[in-house]
Design an enzyme around this catalytic site. Structure first.
Site, short mmCIF file in Angstrom:
data_model
loop_
_atom_site.label_atom_id
_atom_site.label_comp_id
_atom_site.label_asym_id
_atom_site.label_seq_id
_atom_site.Cartn_x
_atom_site.Cartn_y
_atom_site.Cartn_z
N LEU A 38 61.45 -22.53 -20.91
CA LEU A 38 61.36 -22.37 -19.46
C LEU A 38 59.90 -22.08 -19.06
O LEU A 38 59.07 -21.79 -19.90
CB LEU A 38 62.27 -21.21 -19.03
CG LEU A 38 63.76 -21.39 -19.37
CD1 LEU A 38 64.54 -20.11 -19.10
CD2 LEU A 38 64.37 -22.55 -18.57
N GLY A 40 57.89 -24.17 -17.03
CA GLY A 40 57.19 -25.33 -16.46
C GLY A 40 55.79 -25.53 -16.97
O GLY A 40 55.37 -24.95 -18.00
N VAL A 179 39.22 -27.18 -10.39
CA VAL A 179 39.63 -25.96 -11.09
C VAL A 179 39.83 -26.19 -12.59
O VAL A 179 39.30 -25.45 -13.42
CB VAL A 179 40.94 -25.43 -10.47
CG1 VAL A 179 41.25 -24.05 -10.96
CG2 VAL A 179 40.84 -25.43 -8.96
N ILE A 180 40.59 -27.23 -12.93
CA ILE A 180 40.87 -27.47 -14.35
C ILE A 180 39.59 -27.79 -15.10
O ILE A 180 39.32 -27.23 -16.17
CB ILE A 180 41.89 -28.64 -14.51
CG1 ILE A 180 43.26 -28.20 -13.99
CG2 ILE A 180 41.98 -29.08 -15.97
CD1 ILE A 180 44.33 -29.26 -14.03
N GLY A 268 42.64 -34.14 -10.44
CA GLY A 268 43.72 -33.79 -9.53
C GLY A 268 45.10 -34.08 -10.12
O GLY A 268 45.21 -34.68 -11.19
N ASP A 309 54.76 -27.89 -6.03
CA ASP A 309 53.81 -29.01 -6.10
C ASP A 309 54.42 -30.32 -5.59
O ASP A 309 53.67 -31.25 -5.25
CB ASP A 309 53.36 -29.25 -7.56
CG ASP A 309 52.36 -28.20 -8.03
OD1 ASP A 309 52.14 -27.22 -7.30
OD2 ASP A 309 51.81 -28.38 -9.14
N HIS A 441 35.10 5.14 -6.22
CA HIS A 441 33.79 4.87 -6.81
C HIS A 441 33.82 5.32 -8.26
O HIS A 441 34.30 6.41 -8.54
CB HIS A 441 32.72 5.64 -6.04
CG HIS A 441 31.36 5.47 -6.63
ND1 HIS A 441 30.65 4.29 -6.51
CD2 HIS A 441 30.58 6.32 -7.35
CE1 HIS A 441 29.49 4.43 -7.14
NE2 HIS A 441 29.43 5.64 -7.66
P1 NAI Z 1 41.06 -30.59 -8.28
O1 NAI Z 1 41.62 -31.28 -7.10
O2 NAI Z 1 40.83 -29.13 -8.26
O3 NAI Z 1 39.66 -31.27 -8.65
C1 NAI Z 1 39.52 -32.63 -8.96
C2 NAI Z 1 38.06 -33.01 -8.85
O4 NAI Z 1 37.90 -34.33 -9.37
C3 NAI Z 1 37.53 -33.04 -7.43
O5 NAI Z 1 36.34 -32.31 -7.38
C4 NAI Z 1 37.31 -34.54 -7.15
O6 NAI Z 1 36.27 -34.75 -6.24
C5 NAI Z 1 36.97 -35.04 -8.55
N1 NAI Z 1 37.19 -36.48 -8.76
C6 NAI Z 1 38.23 -37.25 -8.33
N2 NAI Z 1 38.06 -38.52 -8.74
C7 NAI Z 1 36.89 -38.60 -9.44
C8 NAI Z 1 36.19 -39.64 -10.14
N3 NAI Z 1 36.65 -40.89 -10.18
N4 NAI Z 1 35.02 -39.34 -10.74
C9 NAI Z 1 34.54 -38.07 -10.70
N5 NAI Z 1 35.18 -37.06 -10.08
C10 NAI Z 1 36.35 -37.30 -9.47
O7 NAI Z 1 42.02 -31.03 -9.49
P2 NAI Z 1 42.22 -30.44 -10.95
O8 NAI Z 1 41.08 -29.60 -11.37
O9 NAI Z 1 42.61 -31.61 -11.77
O10 NAI Z 1 43.46 -29.48 -10.75
C11 NAI Z 1 44.72 -30.01 -10.35
C12 NAI Z 1 45.53 -28.99 -9.59
O11 NAI Z 1 45.89 -27.92 -10.44
C13 NAI Z 1 44.76 -28.43 -8.43
O12 NAI Z 1 45.56 -28.48 -7.29
C14 NAI Z 1 44.49 -27.01 -8.82
O13 NAI Z 1 44.53 -26.15 -7.71
C15 NAI Z 1 45.60 -26.70 -9.81
N6 NAI Z 1 45.12 -25.73 -10.79
C16 NAI Z 1 44.92 -24.46 -10.38
C17 NAI Z 1 44.40 -23.53 -11.25
C18 NAI Z 1 44.14 -22.17 -10.74
O14 NAI Z 1 44.67 -21.80 -9.70
N7 NAI Z 1 43.30 -21.38 -11.41
C19 NAI Z 1 44.08 -23.87 -12.63
C20 NAI Z 1 44.28 -25.24 -12.93
C21 NAI Z 1 44.80 -26.13 -12.03
#
Ligand code: NAI
Length: 462
Positions: A38, A40, A179-180, A268, A309, A441
Site C-alpha cells: 500500500l 502508492g 522538484v524531482i 513532469g 493527481d 529563541h
Molecule cells: P515539474 O513540473 O516540477 O518540473 C518539470 C521541469 O521540466 C520543468 O521545469 C519544465 O520546464 C522542464 N521541462 C519540460 N520539458 C522539458 C524539455 N523538453 N527539456 C528540458 N526541460 C523540460 O515535474 P517533476 O520534477 O517531474 O515532478 C513531477 C510532479 O511530482 C510535480 O508535480 C511535483 O510537484 C511532484 N513532486 C513533488 C515533490 C515534492 O513535493 N517534494 C517531490 C517530487 C515530485
C-alpha cells in the site's frame, strides 16, 4: 444492497486517507490496489524513498563539509551503496506495513488487483465485480514521456529508476529542473556524481518566487550541480555505456550534446487513468488528461468521484490527502472542504525550499498592492550555528489590510517552518499577528517572525 458503501481505487496518499476517514465515519469501505504494497507512488517509489536518500546523502555531505569545522576529525565515511539502498527499502517497508495495519484497524477491505469500472456503482477486479454506493478514483499519476526519449529504467530513468540504480553513476544528466530533478540531482551530486541539469525554461523551479529560484540555483551550483537553462531536449540516444542527450538552446538555436552514464527524465507527471474504462463510461475529462470534477469531487457520473493527481491542481501527496479526507466526509453527509489557496509546496534539498500562497510575480500580474517583509537566515543565530545561514524568509502581505498573502522560504527546515504561515493564513491572520506571536529563541522559526516584523516597523536582527 451494495457490497460496500465506498470503493476507493488506488491506495496512495489520496486513496488510503480517504479509506481511513470513510471507515472512521462508519462506512463499509474497500480499497483496490494492484501493487504488492500500500502507499502508492509517494510511499513506494516517490516521496519517502527519496527522502531517505536525501537524508543519507545529506549526512555524508555534512561529514565532508562541516565536521572538521566543528572539531570532529577522522576518516570520512565511504558509501556502501547496497546498504544505503537497504536502509531506504526498510524505511519504505516500515511505512507500507503501517498502512496495512491502519487498514486492518479500520476494517478496510484491501482488494488486491487492478480495477476497471464496467458501469456506475461497479468495480471489477480480475473476474470479480464488486458493487458500491460510491466509487472514488485515486489512481494518481505517472511520469510524462518526452518525444524522442525512450525510458528503460536502467540507463534512461524516471524517478522510479533513479531510486534503484545498480551503482552510483559517474555522471548524470537530469532533464527538467523541477522538484524531482533537483531532489534526485542533489542526492547524486552529494554521492560524487557529476550532475548536469538541462531545463527548458530560463530559470529553475518554474512558478516559484523568482528571488528564491535565483538563490536556490546559486546554492545548488556551489554544491556542484551544473545548469543548462533555456535548452529544449530533442532526443536521448543510448550508447553501449550511457547515453547522449541532444538539446537546442532556445536563444541561439545552437545544438549541443551531453554524455552521461545515466539520464533522468523529470519533465513532469500526467494523470494515470488508463485502463479504468472512463471513456466507455463517458466520464467528462478536463485539460491534460485530468478527470473533471465538481466542487465536491464528483465526476460527470453521479456516484463516481475522483481526487489527487488524477484531477486538476498541484500533484502533491498532501493535496491528495486533503481531498481524500474531504471526499470521505462529503460521502458521509458532512461538509468536506479543501482550501486550495493554502497548499504548501516543499523541495527537500539542503537548504529546503518551501512556499505557500501567492508569489510577487502573481500579485504583480494581478495588479494588487502588496508589501514584502524579508529576513535573511544570516541574522538567525541558530542557522549560523549549523552552517545553514544562506537563504531567507519572504513574507508577503496585503498593502492595505496587512493580511498574509504568501510566504517563500529557502533555508533550514523551510518545509516545517512554512506551516506556521499556513496556519496563520487559514485563520486570515495579518503579518502583525505573526509578528506579535512570541517565538522561542534560538529557533529557525524566529526568521519567520522577523520577516513578519519586516512587513511592519522592521526586523530586529537585520
Ligand atoms: P515539474 O513540473 O516540477 O518540473 C518539470 C521541469 O521540466 C520543468 O521545469 C519544465 O520546464 C522542464 N521541462 C519540460 N520539458 C522539458 C524539455 N523538453 N527539456 C528540458 N526541460 C523540460 O515535474 P517533476 O520534477 O517531474 O515532478 C513531477 C510532479 O511530482 C510535480 O508535480 C511535483 O510537484 C511532484 N513532486 C513533488 C515533490 C515534492 O513535493 N517534494 C517531490 C517530487 C515530485
Amino acid at each position: 444492497m451494495a457490497d460496500f458503501d465506498t470503493i476507493i481505487i488506488g491506495a496512495g496518499p489520496g486513496g488510503y486517507v480517504a479509506a481511513i476517514r470513510a471507515a472512521q465515519l462508519g462506512q463499509k469501505v474497500a480499497c483496490v490496489e494492484g501493487r504488492e504494497t500500500l502507499g502508492g507512488t509517494c510511499l513506494n517509489v516517490g516521496c519517502i524513498p527519496s527522502k531517505a536518500m536525501l537524508h543519507a546523502t545529506h549526512m555524508l555531505h555534512e561529514t565532508h563539509e562541516n565536521f572538521e569545522k566543528m572539531g570532529l576529525m577522522g576518516a570520512h565515511p565511504t558509501v556502501d551503496w547496497a546498504r544505503m539502498q537497504a536502509y531506504k527499502d526498510d524505511v519504505v517497508q516500515g511505512n507500507t506495513k503501517g498502512i496495512e495495519f491502519l487498514f486492518k484497524k479500520n476494517k478496510i477491505t484491501w482488494i488486491k488487483g487492478w480495477a476497471t469500472i464496467p458501469a456506475p456503482g461497479q468495480v471489477k477486479v480480475g473476474a470479480e465485480t464488486h458493487t458500491a454506493r460510491n466509487i472514488v478514483i485515486a489512481t494518481g499519476s505517472e511520469a510524462s514521456s518526452l518525444p524522442g526519449v525512450e525510458v528503460d529504467e536502467e540507463t534512461v530513468v524516471t524517478s522510479t529508476g533513479a531510486l534503484t540504480l545498480k551503482s552510483v553513476p559517474k555522471s548524470l544528466v537530469v532533464i527538467g529542473a523541477g522538484v524531482i530533478g533537483l531532489e534526485m540531482g542533489s542526492v547524486y551530486a552529494r554521492l560524487g556524481t557529476k550532475v548536469t541539469v538541462v531545463e527548458y525554461l530560463d530559470a529553475i523551479t518554474p512558478g516559484m518566487d523568482a528571488e528564491v529560484a535565483k538563490t536556490f540555483q546559486r546554492i545548488l551550483t556551489k554544491q556542484g550541480l551544473t545548469f543548462v537553462l533555456g535548452a529544449a531536449v530533442q532526443s536521448v540516444t543510448k550508447a553501449r555505456k550511457g547515453a547522449t542527450v541532444s538539446y537546442k538552446l532556445k536563444k541561439t538555436d545552437a545544438e549541443a550534446t551531453l554524455e552521461a552514464e545515466i539520464v533522468l527524465v523529470a519533465t513532469g507527471r500526467k494523470p494515470y487513468t488508463t485502463g479504468l474504462g472512463l471513456e466507455a463510461l463517458g466520464v467528462e475529462m478536463g485539460p491534460r488528461g485530468t478527470i473533471k470534477t465538481d466542487a465536491h469531487w464528483q465526476t460527470s457520473i453521479p456516484g463516481l468521484y475522483a481526487i489527487g493527481d488524477a484531477i486538476a491542481g498541484p500533484m502533491l501527496a498532501h493535496k491528495a490527502e486533503d481531498e481524500g479526507m474531504a471526499v470521505a466526509e462529503v460521502l458521509s453527509g458532512k461538509h468536506g472542504h479543501v482550501n486550495y489557496g493554502v497548499i504548501p509546496g516543499v523541495i527537500y534539498t539542503t537548504p529546503e525550499v518551501a512556499n505557500v500562497g501567492l508569489t510577487e510575480e502573481q500579485l504583480k500580474a494581478e495588479g494588487r498592492a502588496y508589501k514584502v517583509g524579508k529576513f535573511p537566515f544570516m541574522g538567525n543565530a541558530r542557522a549560523k550555528a549549523v552552517f545553514q545561514a544562506e537563504g531567507f524568509v519572504k513574507l508577503i502581505a496585503d498593502a492595505a489590510t496587512d493580511r498574509i498573502l504568501g510566504c517563500h522560504i529557502i533555508g533550514p527546515a523551510a518545509g516545517d517552518l512554512i506551516h506556521e504561515v499556513c496556519v496563520a493564513m487559514e485563520f486570515g491572520a495579518s503579518a502583525q499577528d505573526l509578528a506579535m506571536t512570541c517565538h522561542a529563541h534560538p529557533t529557525w522559526s524566529e526568521a519567520v517572525r522577523e520577516a513578519a516584523l519586516a512587513c511592519g516597523d522592521g526586523a530586529i536582527h537585520a
